[in-house]
Design an enzyme around this catalytic site. Structure first.
Site, PDB file in Angstrom:
ATOM      1  N   LYS A   1       0.817  -1.353  -0.045  1.00 39.59           N
ATOM      2  CA  LYS A   1      -0.058  -0.136  -0.099  1.00 39.59           C
ATOM      3  C   LYS A   1       0.811   1.311   0.092  1.00 39.59           C
ATOM      4  CE  LYS A   1      -0.279  -0.538   4.966  1.00 39.59           C
ATOM      5  NZ  LYS A   1      -1.047  -0.967   6.176  1.00 39.59           N
TER       6      LYS A   1
ATOM      7  N   TYR B   1      13.047  31.675   5.947  1.00 40.79           N
ATOM      8  CA  TYR B   1      11.548  32.307   6.442  1.00 40.79           C
ATOM      9  C   TYR B   1      11.647  32.713   7.928  1.00 40.79           C
ATOM     10  CZ  TYR B   1       9.734  31.313   1.742  1.00 40.79           C
ATOM     11  OH  TYR B   1       9.269  31.459   0.414  1.00 40.79           O
TER      12      TYR B   1
HETATM   13  C1  LIG Z   1       0.012  -1.791   6.832  1.00 43.52           C
HETATM   14  C2  LIG Z   1      -0.565  -3.266   7.227  1.00 43.52           C
HETATM   15  C3  LIG Z   1       0.087  -4.289   7.309  1.00 43.52           C
HETATM   16  C4  LIG Z   1       1.606  -4.269   7.157  1.00 43.52           C
HETATM   17  O1  LIG Z   1       2.082  -4.171   8.437  1.00 43.52           O
HETATM   18  P1  LIG Z   1       3.774  -3.948   8.587  1.00 43.52           P
HETATM   19  O2  LIG Z   1       3.890  -3.620  10.249  1.00 43.52           O
HETATM   20  O3  LIG Z   1       4.238  -2.941   7.665  1.00 43.52           O
HETATM   21  O4  LIG Z   1       4.227  -5.299   8.332  1.00 43.52           O
HETATM   22  C5  LIG Z   1      -0.567  -5.707   7.703  1.00 43.52           C
HETATM   23  N1  LIG Z   1      -1.790  -5.645   7.969  1.00 43.52           N
HETATM   24  C6  LIG Z   1      -2.724  -4.867   7.765  1.00 43.52           C
HETATM   25  C7  LIG Z   1      -3.948  -4.751   7.982  1.00 43.52           C
HETATM   26  C8  LIG Z   1      -2.246  -3.409   7.468  1.00 43.52           C
HETATM   27  O5  LIG Z   1      -3.140  -2.253   7.618  1.00 43.52           O
END
Ligand SMILES: *Cc1c(COP(=O)(O)O)cnc(C)c1O
Length: 368
Positions: A38, A264
């Site tokens: 993702k 800034y």
């Molecule tokens: C993002 C996510 C993962 C991955 O978790 P990591 O700690 O990056 O391995 C796994 N399961 C769900 C439901 C997630 O949202």
């Protein structure tokens, strides 16, 4: 790799392969591997990362939203893709692109099943989420009965997997809570099996759980962070290789006299003769304002250079008074001498937020 000539995120697919194989070695061979890609594969490049993971033999992919899955399908990714958090408005596209929704409530189960029936689907793969203590998404014991009730009346969907998510798998202080979550999941899984004449895939482990709760591998594990080279544990980090290295270059050197100010709001004031370097990266690239005011720094020719004054949208200034460097020299923001966890910590955040925040404006360069 030649020196960077502009801001770029180098993505090392060799490091990805190393991490994949290392994590695989921690689970039984019969346990499947879901690669979580993702948010552009945690800020890297989801298509290139997905292609490499397919080649390495991943069994499944997961992304958060439907558009992320469609992008992968359009790039020719063919392994199954779980959409972790789709909205009902996306369901037609999910079916059109052979993506697999997480159905986390009576409402979403009903709406997806209705559509699958309308589109004449049979045994369309769906995933059921159990809420075992995260209290984010999922069915609990209280509304569990909605699942078999619905499944009994339809042949349009089939449960490809049932899963849950751990709230604190990286935290040894929360071990009792995590074990309770795993136990609750086990019970819900058994309960579901009583109502099915087939066996879905069960899974609960994320990266930290793979390392800390190897007994909870069930039929599949889900790994995101570990694939990109981080583990939430400094000791384990030694076995992983960071996939991303964020680099930039020195655009200009400024020689300041005592009393001169930088940037800034004149936020940095030179108390003595000071030399600064100006870099083409700013908060619009994901280097947030929190890193300014010498809270964090970058590396120039192997030396630490603090970020001075306010981070601008497209630019930061660093103090290079004691560093031998010149305009055009390469600068490392993270990777190499500066671990992502270290930089994130300096800004009061975590690796996940830093790497997923590197904006799409930053050029991605793939290294095989
Ligand atoms: C993002 C996510 C993962 C991955 O978790 P990591 O700690 O990056 O391995 C796994 N399961 C769900 C439901 C997630 O949202």
């Amino acid at each position: 790799m030649p020196e960077a000539r502009e801001t770029q995120l180098e993505i090392d697919l060799g490091a990805l392969a190393h991490n994949y194989k290392f994590i695989r070695s921690k689970i039984s061979p019969e346990v499947k591997f879901m690669s979580v890609i993702k948010a552009y594969a945690y800020g890297n490049d989801s298509v290139e990362i997905a292609r490499k993971l397919e080649e390495l033999g991943t069994d499944y992919f997961a992304v958060a939203y439907t558009d992320e899955g469609i992008r992968l399908r359009k790039a020719g990714i063919s392994k199954p893709i779980l959409i972790l958090h789709p909205q009902p408005v996306n369901y037609p596209e999910i079916i059109e692109h052979c993506l697999e929704p997480n159905l986390y409530s009576a409402r979403t189960l009903q709406l997806f099943t209705d559509l699958a029936e309308k589109m004449n689907q049979e045994n369309y793969p769906v995933h059921i989420k159990f809420n075992t203590g995260m209290n984010r998404l999922g069915f609990t014991e209280k509304n569990f009965e909605e699942i078999p009730k619905k499944l009994k009346t339809t042949g349009a969907v089939k449960v490809a997997s049932a899963f849950s998510h751990l709230a604190a798998s990286e935290d040894w202080q929360e071990r009792d809570f995590t074990l309770h979550q795993i136990h609750r999941f086990q019970k819900l899984a058994e309960n579901l099996l009583d109502h099915l004449d087939y066996r879905p895939i069960f899974h609960i482990c994320n990266t930290s759980a793979i390392f800390n709760y190897p007994e909870a591998g069930f039929d599949m594990v889900r790994s995101g962070l570990g694939l990109y080279g981080f583990s939430n544990d400094a000791n384990l980090d030694k076995n992983l290789k960071p996939v991303g290295t964020l680099k930039t270059v020195i655009s200009q050197i400024q020689d300041l006299e005592e009393g001169d100010t930088v940037g800034y709001s004149r936020a940095f004031k030179a108390e003595k003769a000071t030399r600064t370097a100006t870099l083409p990266i700013g908060h619009a690239d994901g280097i947030n304002r929190i890193y300014g005011h010498e809270k964090a720094g970058v590396f120039v020719n192997g030396e630490y250079a603090p970020i001075v004054g306010n981070v601008c949208m497209d630019i930061i200034m660093i103090d290079v008074t004691n560093i031998n460097c010149k305009e055009g020299d390469e600068v490392i923001i993270f990777g190499g001498p500066q671990h992502v966890t270290q930089l994130a910590g300096a800004g009061g955040t975590i690796s996940y937020e830093l790497i997923t925040g590197i904006s799409q404006r930053v050029k991605r360069v793939i290294i095989q």
